[in-house]
Design a protein around this motif. Structure first.
Motif, PDB file in Angstrom:
ATOM      1  N   ARG A  69     104.445  39.907  74.700  1.00  0.00           N
ATOM      2  CA  ARG A  69     104.928  41.364  74.592  1.00  0.00           C
ATOM      3  C   ARG A  69     103.874  42.135  75.507  1.00  0.00           C
ATOM      4  O   ARG A  69     104.375  43.037  76.560  1.00  0.00           O
ATOM      5  CB  ARG A  69     104.843  42.087  73.502  1.00  0.00           C
ATOM      6  N   ARG A  72     104.890  41.165  79.298  1.00  0.00           N
ATOM      7  CA  ARG A  72     105.961  41.628  79.727  1.00  0.00           C
ATOM      8  C   ARG A  72     105.653  43.062  80.044  1.00  0.00           C
ATOM      9  O   ARG A  72     106.379  43.811  80.867  1.00  0.00           O
ATOM     10  CB  ARG A  72     107.223  41.369  78.645  1.00  0.00           C
ATOM     11  N   PRO A  76     107.148  43.030  83.597  1.00  0.00           N
ATOM     12  CA  PRO A  76     108.681  42.757  82.961  1.00  0.00           C
ATOM     13  C   PRO A  76     109.436  41.584  83.718  1.00  0.00           C
ATOM     14  O   PRO A  76     110.343  40.891  83.005  1.00  0.00           O
ATOM     15  CB  PRO A  76     109.263  44.062  83.411  1.00  0.00           C
ATOM     16  N   GLY A  99     112.181  38.704  74.801  1.00  0.00           N
ATOM     17  CA  GLY A  99     112.402  38.675  76.362  1.00  0.00           C
ATOM     18  C   GLY A  99     111.684  37.523  76.777  1.00  0.00           C
ATOM     19  O   GLY A  99     111.468  37.148  78.238  1.00  0.00           O
TER      20      GLY A  99
END
Length: 464
Positions: A69, A72, A76, A99
């Protein structure tokens, strides 16, 4: 090779495994930087330009999902491949939904690691280049789909992300919503696009033949086996295997499919030894797979292996004006095939199509328009050419209202200035739902948002 300049950040706290993976990747032409803890991983990621991260989920000083997390949030576009032990599949699924680009279950084979890293680097290359799909007009369609409603734009975004991964995808939706089109789009967006796409409907094959259809058989393996026959898994080697109606699969075959997913090996009926294949699995069902698990018709461990990236296709009546765009495209195709002059839908037909519930979804729309193209004449489809149920839908269709003048709208909103924005949003959405008699799909069409967005908001308000 393009991968030769790719920088990979390897995060693995076991020194022997870290060395093994580093040597393998280095031999493959990658530049590898190693980290052995969560803190070191975040520090190196913050200072380096790593396009791909190979991330162990179990680290001595932190949770790998928290590291994912944080990475990202900082970048991203980072392609993170998470690694987990065999008993922690749920953690890998959580990471994919958070993700991650792909996941590897330890112990994994060298070629599985190299394929994952190669796909991640290729995805990073694609992301750096202009994406023609992103530049397409909202209504221009997407890899076999037609329509640019908010609900479908969300689906297209998910497919762009998951297509370049090798993760298993589980597609759900009512019959006729386009689950096979979805699987073909995933294949077309993947690094396997030049390989075969093999579709198998598990509900259309007798249970006693399904194992042979999936895994193949040798001559003489059973009565009627007059020759060797490769199964769908072998035919899909290097590509994508689409298993439609997966919840129809016999429990015994579910066990063999689970073993295939764990080992990437198939053993044809009558064969004494297994063989390796390289296949990506996309599966689909029109049932609720979680409910099938709860009643014991579908194995829980197989469900968690397959349900890595869920994609739910909305029904046609939740896609707003997509139904008109799809109908016009189908009408043009059928008119050309039948040598007819049809060019458009009349306004009453368009209104009826928007109001109708479409229980058969796109298949029902295809049936209606094919019937018109075969049996009717003219340039415009009128209500009289359609079954009576559409006249009934047109009779109750609300007349279109002109959009409010922006100046008038601002005047109406002026008394609300100073109220919290979330309260205004809630009041407006609830008023729209009241006007639509509680129908979330109708309210979503009116607001031009996905029904799933409204469901989430309503559920959150109920829990508050």
């Amino acid at each position: 090779m393009a991968a030769a300049a790719s920088a990979v950040l390897l995060v693995e706290d076991t020194p022997s495994l870290s060395l093994t993976y580093e040597m393998l990747l280095t031999r493959g032409g990658y530049r590898v930087e190693c980290a052995f803890s969560a803190a070191e991983a975040l520090d190196r990621h913050g200072r380096g330009a790593h396009r791909v991260v190979l991330l162990d989920l179990m680290l001595p000083d932190g949770d790998g999902i928290d590291v994912l997390r944080a990475m990202r949030a900082a970048d991203p576009g980072v392609r993170a491949i998470v690694m987990t032990a065999n008993g922690s599949i749920n953690r890998a699924v959580e990471a994919m939904r958070g993700g991650a680009f792909d996941f590897l279950v330890k112990p994994f084979e060298d070629n599985r690691l190299m394929r994952a890293v190669e796909a991640a680097c290729a995805s990073a290359d694609d992301a750096a280049a202009p994406d023609p799909d992103q530049a397409a007009a909202p209504g221009s369609g997407f890899h076999g789909f037609i329509g640019g409603s908010a609900a479908m734009r969300e689906i297209y975004d998910v497919l762009r992300s998951v297509g370049r991964s090798s993760a298993t995808v589980f597609v759900t939706g009512e019959s006729g919503t386009g689950k096979e089109v979805c699987a073909q789009a995933i294949h077309a967006l993947s690094p396997r696009r030049s390989g075969p796409f093999v579709a198998l409907n598990c509900g259309a094959i007798p249970h006693d033949l399904l194992e042979s259809e999936v895994f193949g058989h040798l001559k003489g393996a059973f009565t009627g086996a007059i020759g060797d026959r490769p199964g769908a898994a072998a035919l899909a080697d290097g590509g994508t295997l689409f298993l439609d109606e997966i919840c129809e699969m016999d429990p015994d075959l579910q066990t063999k499919l689970l073993r295939f997913l764990q080992t990437s090996s198939i053993q044809p009926v009558g064969a004494s030894t297994p063989r390796k294949v390289d296949v990506r699995i996309v599966c689909a069902t029109n049932r609720d797979p979680q409910a099938e698990v709860e009643v014991g018709r579908f194995r829980a461990d197989l469900f968690y292996r397959l349900h890595v990236v869920p994609v739910h296709l909305p029904p046609l009546n939740a896609r707003g004006r997509d139904v008109i765009e799809i109908a016009e495209a189908l009408l043009a195709d059928y008119a050309r095939e039948e040598g007819k002059a049809f060019r458009r839908l009349s306004a009453p037909v368009a209104a009826a199509f928007l109001r109708y519930r479409w229980p058969g979804n796109i298949r029902e729309l295809q049936n209606v328009l094919r019937h018109v193209a075969v049996l009717r004449e003219g340039e415009e489809v009128t209500l009289g050419m359609l079954p009576p149920r559409f006249s009934e839908a047109a009779a109750v269709a609300a007349p279109p209202t002109a959009p409010p003048d922006p100046g008038d709208l601002r005047a109406l909103l002026r008394p609300l200035v100073g109220a919290p924005l979330d309260q205004i949003e809630r009041d407006y959405i609830e008023a729209t739902l009241d006007a639509c008699e509680g129908s979330v799909p109708r309210a979503a069409r009116m607001l031009d948002v996905s029904p799933s967005t409204l469901y989430r908001k309503v559920e959150a308000w109920r829990k508050a």
